[in-house]
Design an enzyme around this catalytic site. Structure first.
Site, PDB file in Angstrom:
ATOM      1  N   GLU A 426       0.823  -1.213   0.000  1.00  0.00           N
ATOM      2  CA  GLU A 426       0.000   0.000   0.000  1.00  0.00           C
ATOM      3  C   GLU A 426       0.861   1.268   0.000  1.00  0.00           C
ATOM      4  OE1 GLU A 426      -2.883  -0.219   3.131  1.00  0.00           O
ATOM      5  OE2 GLU A 426      -3.918  -1.916   2.228  1.00  0.00           O
ATOM      6  N   GLU A 501      -4.313  -8.959   0.418  1.00  0.00           N
ATOM      7  CA  GLU A 501      -4.800  -8.630   1.758  1.00  0.00           C
ATOM      8  C   GLU A 501      -6.305  -8.574   1.673  1.00  0.00           C
ATOM      9  OE1 GLU A 501      -2.272  -5.833   3.780  1.00  0.00           O
ATOM     10  OE2 GLU A 501      -4.010  -4.905   4.734  1.00  0.00           O
TER      11      GLU A 501
END
Length: 834
Positions: A426, A501
């Site tokens: 991220e 994720e």
């Protein structure tokens, strides 16, 4: 299809190891520790003459942060524990006179963070990234035949992590001694470029280092089978021809390669983690100067855009979880048994893969994965140049990213468990026009060290038309984007995809709130989260949304659920996380996140650990555990009812009942009366009876599969708390001062039935050659010290962690007592090491 023939290193510390035990020894014992700076000039803690007798004596690994105390004013995001600041470690040792003709190194597997090392007052090296393993050369300043003083300074900056990182020298330390002619640090790399059923070609690259005068050298390698414990078995299965070098220059490194043929290889896989070891022998002037063992596995790995992971020619769905590095009540300090227990619990759920979020793990984690059969995606960074916290990796990126990335890959590239390298999670550069070039640069660094594995990253942005990142890595990982799978696959049908994720469902073990709502923002009360497994933050979802995304898009390789275990820090949804706003490129979304952050910052949140785990911080299984087990182990007859059935205040009220099962049909009974039989549809992942009216007694589910009885589960109303019941996960221990037993206390009624809402205070005592090192109960809001011998049960359970004493064998008795309840004892047996 991109095929990756593969093998890897599985040594106990994930690196080349000298065959002579005296040449590479644990250097963990008898250190002196001080938090803060000693009086005097800068660097005074490194002075050889410093009187450190008043400093605390301890053994490594050590995490000073976990010792607390918890404070409400500390950030919940990082666990409300004091993990930051300066700390010093010192060790005095005598070097044998023979070390004058040897190279002497100190290997540190992990120090959090900005470590600097001195020997006899002279700075000899260091490393800032707390998750990297590194080596310093002590030879120049060592005093053979005399006393030496080693000092390590840690400077762990505040506001540098989004979770609890720990503080101190929290992984193992080793003293390594080598002849001048030896294999370099992490200097072997074993690959299997050709793999067939009847034969595998094993290539061994060796980096030879000569710190002495010019000399001739000879190098040879033999391959042996390893048993399940990592020991050599039987004679050599293959032997290379010796590589003769007429001259290895002084101060030079030489890379050489050898090729061996391994007949009838046994493949490494999660089901059968067969390993081998390549033993490389180095000789100079007719004498053996080094012998290095490199464990590895033979396997083939491919990621197909249309099917996902192909391991040894077979499709293997990834059933993975993300895991942070802390060990709950033990903090960040490495303990192999604690790691092994985590993996055992996850394996029983059906997990076959781990993503090491968001950093390189301890070497021992990878050794366990090799031995136990877990697939690993090893991740390097949580941030690149654009950091997420003021003092995080963004400050190190320009100078250190290449060093850290190469150190990770070179240390770990021989582990058969590792199937991919992740270059980031991220990262904020996703929103930058040139960000994809940074991703390509990092991926190229990885490939320059290891071309046998693919690269990936965890992406949480979706940019219209995509922005180049999808071309920088080999496998695209989506964080929380199951609806994006078909869109991406249509735009790039040649690129493999994985759920890097997923879910981020939140729950507190044993907590149930009413009314039950499918609105993911509901189910929150008293800083706890309902265990109906329907609650999630705004970016996340209940598990079923990801299940459907995977089932509807079978080309996706699988998922890594956030997270396997609860971890210290990030108590979302009660977390004032300053990075939330940074993760939104849309101005309106960012504004909403900033407003939520402002509101949260006004609230005093007691929570010190996460709610994301499928297993709680103490290692107790939440209800969600059985939802994943039902999906990931369809062959296992199982059924799990929720909630518990102790609701005296709800008599006559609707109390929904959910069932997780690997069966396809079930009938529910309350006190023997049928409440209906239900079948699971194609996209039903739990069975629900949402109109059950509570009456005390026994709730029973009878499950069928293909029309035949399959499994049953019953929850019963219990009486008042009357007794304690103790169970140990292991009773036979090693007297090595490291082995652990995790002892669970359950509150029961006089009939032995669990009392699920009990919170009695329990006192633990230990007698014999063991010690109580920590207690816990899985309650994210508890700010009681982990070192406290007294712990209130949380929804009927509490945990004591007992450690053996080094060199002291015998019976260890663990006693639990609680006012007004019958106590309990359990006996452990600590055996002398062979």
């Amino acid at each position: 299809m991109r095929l990756i023939p593969h093998l890897l290193l599985a040594a106990g510390v994930g690196m080349s190891v000298s065959a002579h035990a005296a040449d590479r020894v644990s250097f963990n014992a008898d250190w002196r520790f001080m938090k803060g700076e000693p009086a005097g000039a800068a660097g005074a803690g490194a002075a050889p003459g410093l009187d450190d007798k008043a400093w605390r004596k301890l053994d490594l690994p050590h995490d000073f942060g976990i010792e607390g105390p918890f404070k409400q004013e500390y950030e919940g995001e990082t666990g409300k524990l004091p993990w930051w600041g300066v700390a010093w470690y010192r060790k005095t040792f005598t070097a044998p006179a023979g070390d004058a003709v040897r190279q002497v190194y100190l290997d540190i597997d992990g120090a959090m963070s900005h470590a600097t090392v001195w020997l006899n007052g002279e700075q000899v090296g260091g490393w800032p990234y707390g998750y990297s393993s590194f080596r310093v050369d002590l030879s120049k300043h060592l005093k053979p035949g005399a006393e030496n003083v080693l000092a390590v300074r840690i400077d762990n900056p505040p506001d540098s992590s989004r979770w609890y990182p720990g503080g101190g020298i929290y992984r193992n330390v080793w003293l390594v001694k080598a002849a001048p002619l030896h294999v370099a640090h992490n200097g072997t790399f074993v690959t299997t470029p050709i793999v067939k059923a009847g034969e595998a070609t094993v290539d061994v690259q060796v980096t030879l280092e000569n710190s002495g005068g010019a000399t001739a050298a000879q190098v040879s390698t033999a391959i042996y089978a390893l048993d399940a414990a990592g020991r050599r078995t039987g004679p050599a299965l293959a032997q290379s021809s010796p590589s003769a070098l007429t001259k290895v220059g002084a101060g030079r490194q030489i890379l050489l390669a050898q090729s061996l043929q391994l007949a009838q290889p046994k493949f490494w896989s999660p089901a059968k983690p067969q390993r081998y070891v390549a033993v490389t022998t180095v000789s100079g002037e007719g004498k053996v100067t080094d012998e290095v063992e490199t464990p590895f596995g033979v396997r083939t790995v491919a990621f197909e855009a249309g099917r996902g992971l192909i391991l040894n020619g077979e499709h293997v769905p990834i059933q993975g979880v993300c895991m942070h590095h802390d060990l709950g009540a033990l903090g960040a300090a490495l303990n192999v048994r604690a790691l092994e227990r985590q993996l055992e619990i996850l394996r029983d759920m059906g997990v076959n893969a781990i993503r090491t979020t968001h950093n390189p793990p301890a070497p021992e984690m990878l050794e366990l994965a090799d031995r136990m059969g877990f697939l690993i995606v090893e991740e390097a960074f949580d941030a690149w140049r654009l950091g997420k916290k003021k003092n995080d990796y963004g400050r190190l990126y320009d100078e250190w990213h290449e060093k850290d990335l190469r150190a990770m890959v070179k240390r770990d590239r021989n582990h058969p468990s590792i199937i991919m390298w992740s270059i980031g999670n991220e990262i904020r550069e996703q929103g930058e026009p040139e960000g994809w070039k940074m991703a390509a640069h990092l991926a190229d660094i990885v490939r320059s060290e290891d071309r046998t594995r693919l690269t990936t990253a965890g992406f949480n942005h979706v940019v219209s038309g995509y922005n180049g990142f999808q071309t920088a890595v080999d496998v695209v990982g989506f964080n929380y984007k199951p609806w994006e799978y078909p869109t991406f696959h249509k735009s790039a049908p040649h690129i493999p995809v994985i759920g890097s994720e997923t879910a981020s469902t939140v729950s507190s073990r044993g907590e149930y709130f009413f009314p039950v709502s499918d609105d993911k923002s509901k189910g929150l009360a008293n800083f706890q989260v309902s265990s109906y497994d329907l609650s999630a933050p705004r970016w996340a979802s209940a598990p079923e949304l990801e299940f459907k995304g995977l089932d509807d898009n079978p080309f996706v390789a699988g998922e890594f659920v956030w997270t396997g275990f609860d971890y210290l820090g990030e108590p979302t949804p009660y977390n004032a996380d300053s990075t939330n706003a940074l993760n939104f490129t849309d101005p309106a979304a960012r504004a909403r996140a900033e407003k939520e952050l402002a509101e949260l910052s006004k609230v005093k949140v007691p929570s010190r650990s996460s709610y994301f785990g499928i297993v709680d911080l103490a290692g107790f299984k939440k209800d969600r555990y059985y939802l994943y087990q039902a999906r990931w182990r369809p062959e296992l007859p199982m059924a799990h009812l929720l909630p518990h059935w102790n609701w005296p205040e709800r008599v006559g009220q609707v109390t929904p009942v959910h069932l997780y099962t690997s069966g396809d049909e079930a009938e529910l009974f309350l006190n023997g009366k049928s409440l209906g039989r239900k079948q699971r549809g194609a996209r039903d992942y739990r069975l629900r009876w949402d109109d059950v009216v509570y009456q005390p007694g026994a709730l029973k589910a009878v499950v069928y599969k293909q029309g035949k009885p399959w499994a049953e589960d019953t929850v019963q109303t219990a009486g008042k708390a009357a007794r304690l019941a103790l169970t140990a996960d292991r009773s036979a221990l090693q007297a090595d001062g490291k082995d652990l037993s995790f002892v669970t206390v359950a509150i029961t009624d006089k009939e032995g039935r669990p009392v699920p809402r009990s919170s009695n205070a329990v006192r633990f005592t230990v007698s014999g050659p063991g010690e109580l090192v920590a207690t816990d109960n899985g309650d994210a809001t508890s700010l009681v010290s982990f070192q406290s011998p007294e712990r209130a049960a949380f929804n009927g359970l509490a945990l004591a962690i007992v450690r053996t004493r080094a060199g002291q064998a015998g019976a260890i008795t663990v006693t639990a007592s609680s006012d007004g309840l019958a106590g309990a004892k359990v006996t452990l047996n600590s055996k002398a090491q062979p």
